[in-house]
Design a protein around this motif. Structure first.
Motif, PDB file in Angstrom:
ATOM      1  N   LEU A   1       4.289   1.478   2.113  1.00 16.25           N
ATOM      2  CA  LEU A   1       5.444   2.453   1.737  1.00 16.25           C
ATOM      3  C   LEU A   1       4.961   3.718   1.900  1.00 16.25           C
ATOM      4  CD1 LEU A   1       5.690   0.955  -2.078  1.00 16.25           C
ATOM      5  CD2 LEU A   1       6.740   0.054   0.112  1.00 16.25           C
ATOM      6  N   ILE A   2       5.844   4.416   2.983  1.00 12.38           N
ATOM      7  CA  ILE A   2       5.504   5.926   3.345  1.00 12.38           C
ATOM      8  C   ILE A   2       6.790   6.627   3.506  1.00 12.38           C
ATOM      9  CG2 ILE A   2       5.496   5.089   5.724  1.00 12.38           C
ATOM     10  CD1 ILE A   2       2.958   6.626   6.174  1.00 12.38           C
ATOM     11  N   ASN A   3       6.172   8.196   2.960  1.00  7.56           N
ATOM     12  CA  ASN A   3       7.295   9.115   3.036  1.00  7.56           C
ATOM     13  C   ASN A   3       7.287   9.435   4.526  1.00  7.56           C
ATOM     14  OD1 ASN A   3       8.694  11.503   3.034  1.00  7.56           O
ATOM     15  ND2 ASN A   3       7.583  12.445   1.418  1.00  7.56           N
ATOM     16  N   ILE A   4       8.438   9.755   5.169  1.00  4.00           N
ATOM     17  CA  ILE A   4       8.741  10.005   6.644  1.00  4.00           C
ATOM     18  C   ILE A   4       8.127  11.592   6.937  1.00  4.00           C
ATOM     19  CG2 ILE A   4      10.181   8.128   7.184  1.00  4.00           C
ATOM     20  CD1 ILE A   4      12.405  10.515   7.097  1.00  4.00           C
ATOM     21  N   GLU A   5       8.019  12.223   5.776  1.00  2.00           N
ATOM     22  CA  GLU A   5       7.588  13.743   5.888  1.00  2.00           C
ATOM     23  C   GLU A   5       5.988  13.633   5.924  1.00  2.00           C
ATOM     24  OE1 GLU A   5       9.525  16.039   6.629  1.00  2.00           O
ATOM     25  OE2 GLU A   5      11.208  14.590   6.765  1.00  2.00           O
ATOM     26  N   ASP A   6       5.381  12.518   5.360  1.00  2.00           N
ATOM     27  CA  ASP A   6       3.906  12.484   5.309  1.00  2.00           C
ATOM     28  C   ASP A   6       3.533  12.653   6.742  1.00  2.00           C
ATOM     29  OD1 ASP A   6       1.125  11.466   5.026  1.00  2.00           O
ATOM     30  OD2 ASP A   6       1.806  10.266   3.700  1.00  2.00           O
TER      31      ASP A   6
ATOM     32  N   ALA B   1       0.966  -1.059   0.231  1.00  2.00           N
ATOM     33  CA  ALA B   1      -0.008   0.010  -0.115  1.00  2.00           C
ATOM     34  C   ALA B   1       0.886   1.334  -0.013  1.00  2.00           C
ATOM     35  CB  ALA B   1      -0.854   0.143   1.385  1.00  2.00           C
ATOM     36  N   HIS B   2       0.361   2.305  -0.412  1.00  2.00           N
ATOM     37  CA  HIS B   2       1.081   3.583  -0.432  1.00  2.00           C
ATOM     38  C   HIS B   2       0.043   4.641  -0.613  1.00  2.00           C
ATOM     39  CE1 HIS B   2       1.804   5.393  -4.681  1.00  2.00           C
ATOM     40  NE2 HIS B   2       1.189   4.141  -4.756  1.00  2.00           N
ATOM     41  N   ARG B   3       0.624   5.863  -0.458  1.00  2.00           N
ATOM     42  CA  ARG B   3      -0.247   7.091  -1.157  1.00  2.00           C
ATOM     43  C   ARG B   3       0.852   8.073  -1.432  1.00  2.00           C
ATOM     44  NH1 ARG B   3      -3.027  11.395   2.670  1.00  2.00           N
ATOM     45  NH2 ARG B   3      -1.203  12.119   3.971  1.00  2.00           N
ATOM     46  N   ASN B   4       0.319   9.079  -2.145  1.00  2.00           N
ATOM     47  CA  ASN B   4       1.384  10.232  -2.577  1.00  2.00           C
ATOM     48  C   ASN B   4       0.532  11.504  -2.060  1.00  2.00           C
ATOM     49  OD1 ASN B   4       2.966  12.088  -3.750  1.00  2.00           O
ATOM     50  ND2 ASN B   4       3.375  11.006  -5.495  1.00  2.00           N
ATOM     51  N   GLU B   5       1.098  12.108  -1.011  1.00  2.00           N
ATOM     52  CA  GLU B   5       0.610  12.886  -0.201  1.00  2.00           C
ATOM     53  C   GLU B   5       0.622  14.252  -1.046  1.00  2.00           C
ATOM     54  OE1 GLU B   5       4.872  12.798   1.011  1.00  2.00           O
ATOM     55  OE2 GLU B   5       3.202  11.272   0.618  1.00  2.00           O
TER      56      GLU B   5
ATOM     57  N   THR C   1       6.246   8.335  -2.222  1.00  2.00           N
ATOM     58  CA  THR C   1       6.203   7.020  -2.630  1.00  2.00           C
ATOM     59  C   THR C   1       5.765   6.877  -4.242  1.00  2.00           C
ATOM     60  OG1 THR C   1       4.075   6.637  -1.778  1.00  2.00           O
ATOM     61  CG2 THR C   1       6.044   6.287  -0.358  1.00  2.00           C
ATOM     62  N   SER C   2       6.234   7.720  -5.006  1.00  2.00           N
ATOM     63  CA  SER C   2       5.882   7.582  -6.549  1.00  2.00           C
ATOM     64  C   SER C   2       6.766   6.259  -7.012  1.00  2.00           C
ATOM     65  CB  SER C   2       6.547   8.747  -7.089  1.00  2.00           C
ATOM     66  OG  SER C   2       8.104   8.819  -7.160  1.00  2.00           O
ATOM     67  N   VAL C   3       6.230   5.722  -8.050  1.00  2.00           N
ATOM     68  CA  VAL C   3       6.851   4.558  -8.747  1.00  2.00           C
ATOM     69  C   VAL C   3       8.432   5.039  -8.975  1.00  2.00           C
ATOM     70  CG1 VAL C   3       6.165   4.892 -10.899  1.00  2.00           C
ATOM     71  CG2 VAL C   3       6.528   2.757 -10.269  1.00  2.00           C
ATOM     72  N   GLU C   4       8.529   6.184  -9.312  1.00  2.00           N
ATOM     73  CA  GLU C   4      10.096   6.617  -9.736  1.00  2.00           C
ATOM     74  C   GLU C   4      11.078   6.509  -8.490  1.00  2.00           C
ATOM     75  OE1 GLU C   4       7.099   9.086 -12.269  1.00  2.00           O
ATOM     76  OE2 GLU C   4       7.219   8.389 -10.403  1.00  2.00           O
ATOM     77  N   ASN C   5      10.338   6.886  -7.296  1.00  2.00           N
ATOM     78  CA  ASN C   5      11.186   6.929  -6.142  1.00  2.00           C
ATOM     79  C   ASN C   5      11.435   5.383  -5.809  1.00  2.00           C
ATOM     80  OD1 ASN C   5      11.692   9.524  -6.220  1.00  2.00           O
ATOM     81  ND2 ASN C   5      10.160  10.128  -4.739  1.00  2.00           N
ATOM     82  N   LEU C   6      10.322   4.574  -5.753  1.00  2.00           N
ATOM     83  CA  LEU C   6      10.526   3.314  -5.463  1.00  2.00           C
ATOM     84  C   LEU C   6      11.296   2.576  -6.517  1.00  2.00           C
ATOM     85  CD1 LEU C   6       9.679   0.488  -4.120  1.00  2.00           C
ATOM     86  CD2 LEU C   6       7.450   0.522  -6.013  1.00  2.00           C
ATOM     87  N   ALA C   7      11.559   2.903  -7.575  1.00  2.00           N
ATOM     88  CA  ALA C   7      12.535   2.349  -8.647  1.00  2.00           C
ATOM     89  C   ALA C   7      14.019   2.673  -8.170  1.00  2.00           C
ATOM     90  CB  ALA C   7      12.191   2.774  -9.961  1.00  2.00           C
ATOM     91  N   PHE C   8      14.065   4.011  -7.665  1.00  2.00           N
ATOM     92  CA  PHE C   8      15.476   4.559  -7.406  1.00  2.00           C
ATOM     93  C   PHE C   8      15.862   3.717  -5.963  1.00  2.00           C
ATOM     94  CE2 PHE C   8      17.423   7.586  -4.437  1.00  2.00           C
ATOM     95  CZ  PHE C   8      18.723   7.672  -4.997  1.00  2.00           C
ATOM     96  N   ILE C   9      14.758   3.633  -5.148  1.00  2.00           N
ATOM     97  CA  ILE C   9      15.482   2.878  -3.810  1.00  2.00           C
ATOM     98  C   ILE C   9      15.796   1.380  -4.114  1.00  2.00           C
ATOM     99  CG2 ILE C   9      14.497   2.194  -1.537  1.00  2.00           C
ATOM    100  CD1 ILE C   9      12.944   4.862  -1.509  1.00  2.00           C
ATOM    101  N   LEU C  10      14.864   0.765  -4.924  1.00  2.00           N
ATOM    102  CA  LEU C  10      14.963  -0.696  -5.119  1.00  2.00           C
ATOM    103  C   LEU C  10      16.446  -1.033  -5.909  1.00  2.00           C
ATOM    104  CD1 LEU C  10      11.624  -2.695  -5.864  1.00  2.00           C
ATOM    105  CD2 LEU C  10      13.271  -2.975  -4.249  1.00  2.00           C
TER     106      LEU C  10
END
Length: 160
Positions: free
Chosen positions: A68-73, A12-16, A99-108
Motif C-alpha cells: 500500500l503506497i501513497n503516490i506522493e511518497d 506492507a505499507h509505511r507512513n512517510e 496509507t494510514s488505517v483511516e485512509n485504508l478504511a475510506f478507500i475500502l
C-alpha cells in the motif's frame, strides 16, 4: 438488518509523514469486518456467498501481499523506476494520501460500496490491539472533506 462478514489480507505499507517506527516499511495481517445493511425478502436477505463472491476477490487481487503506497511518497517513484528498468512487477495498491488505517478504511468502504453493497460499518484491524471502526457517516464526511481539499488544490494550481 446487519450481516457481518470477516476477511483478512497481508500487506506492507509505511507512513512517510510520521517520524516514528511507522515511517519504516513494515507489514500487517489486516482483518476486515464488514457490516452490511440488508433487507429481508422472504426467508433470507442475502446469501453469505454473495458477499464472498465479490469482496474476497477484491481483497485478493488488490490488497493481499501488496504494498500500500501513497503516490506522493518518494519511495513510490523509486519503485516505479525499478519496475520499468527491470521488468519486474510489484503489486502496488496506490493511494492518493498516506496509507494510514483511516485512509485504508475510506478507500475500502468506497470500493466495497461500488461492488453494489450497502455498508453500515467497516472495521479494519491493523494489529491484535488496534482497530479502526469506520461508519457510513465517516465515509460521507470524508468524501466531503477530501472533495473540498481536492478542489482547494485545483484552485491553487490554476492560480499558479
Amino acid at each position: 438488518m446487519i450481516i457481518r462478514k470477516e476477511y483478512k489480507f497481508y500487506a506492507a505499507h509505511r507512513n512517510e509523514e510520521l517520524a516514528d517506527k511507522c515511517r519504516n516499511l513494515h507489514g500487517h495481517r489486516y482483518g476486515v469486518v464488514c457490516h452490511f445493511e440488508v433487507e429481508r425478502k422472504g426467508s433470507i436477505s442475502t446469501l453469505f456467498g454473495d458477499f464472498d463472491a465479490k469482496v474476497a476477490p477484491l481483497l485478493k487481487t488488490q490488497y493481499d501481499h501488496a504494498l500500500l503506497i501513497n503516490i506522493e511518497d518518494p519511495l513510490y517513484r523509486t519503485l516505479v523506476d525499478h519496475c520499468e528498468r527491470t521488468g519486474e512487477t510489484l503489486r502496488l495498491k496506490r493511494f492518493t494520501r498516506p496509507t494510514s488505517v483511516e485512509n485504508l478504511a475510506f478507500i475500502l468502504f468506497g470500493e466495497i460500496t461500488e461492488l453494489g453493497f450497502r455498508l453500515h460499518q467497516l472495521e479494519i484491524r491493523e494489529t491484535d490491539s488496534s482497530v479502526c471502526v469506520y461508519t457510513r457517516e465517516d465515509w460521507v464526511s470524508d468524501n466531503r472533506h477530501f472533495a473540498n481539499k481536492d478542489n482547494e488544490l485545483l484552485q491553487i494550481e490554476a492560480v499558479s
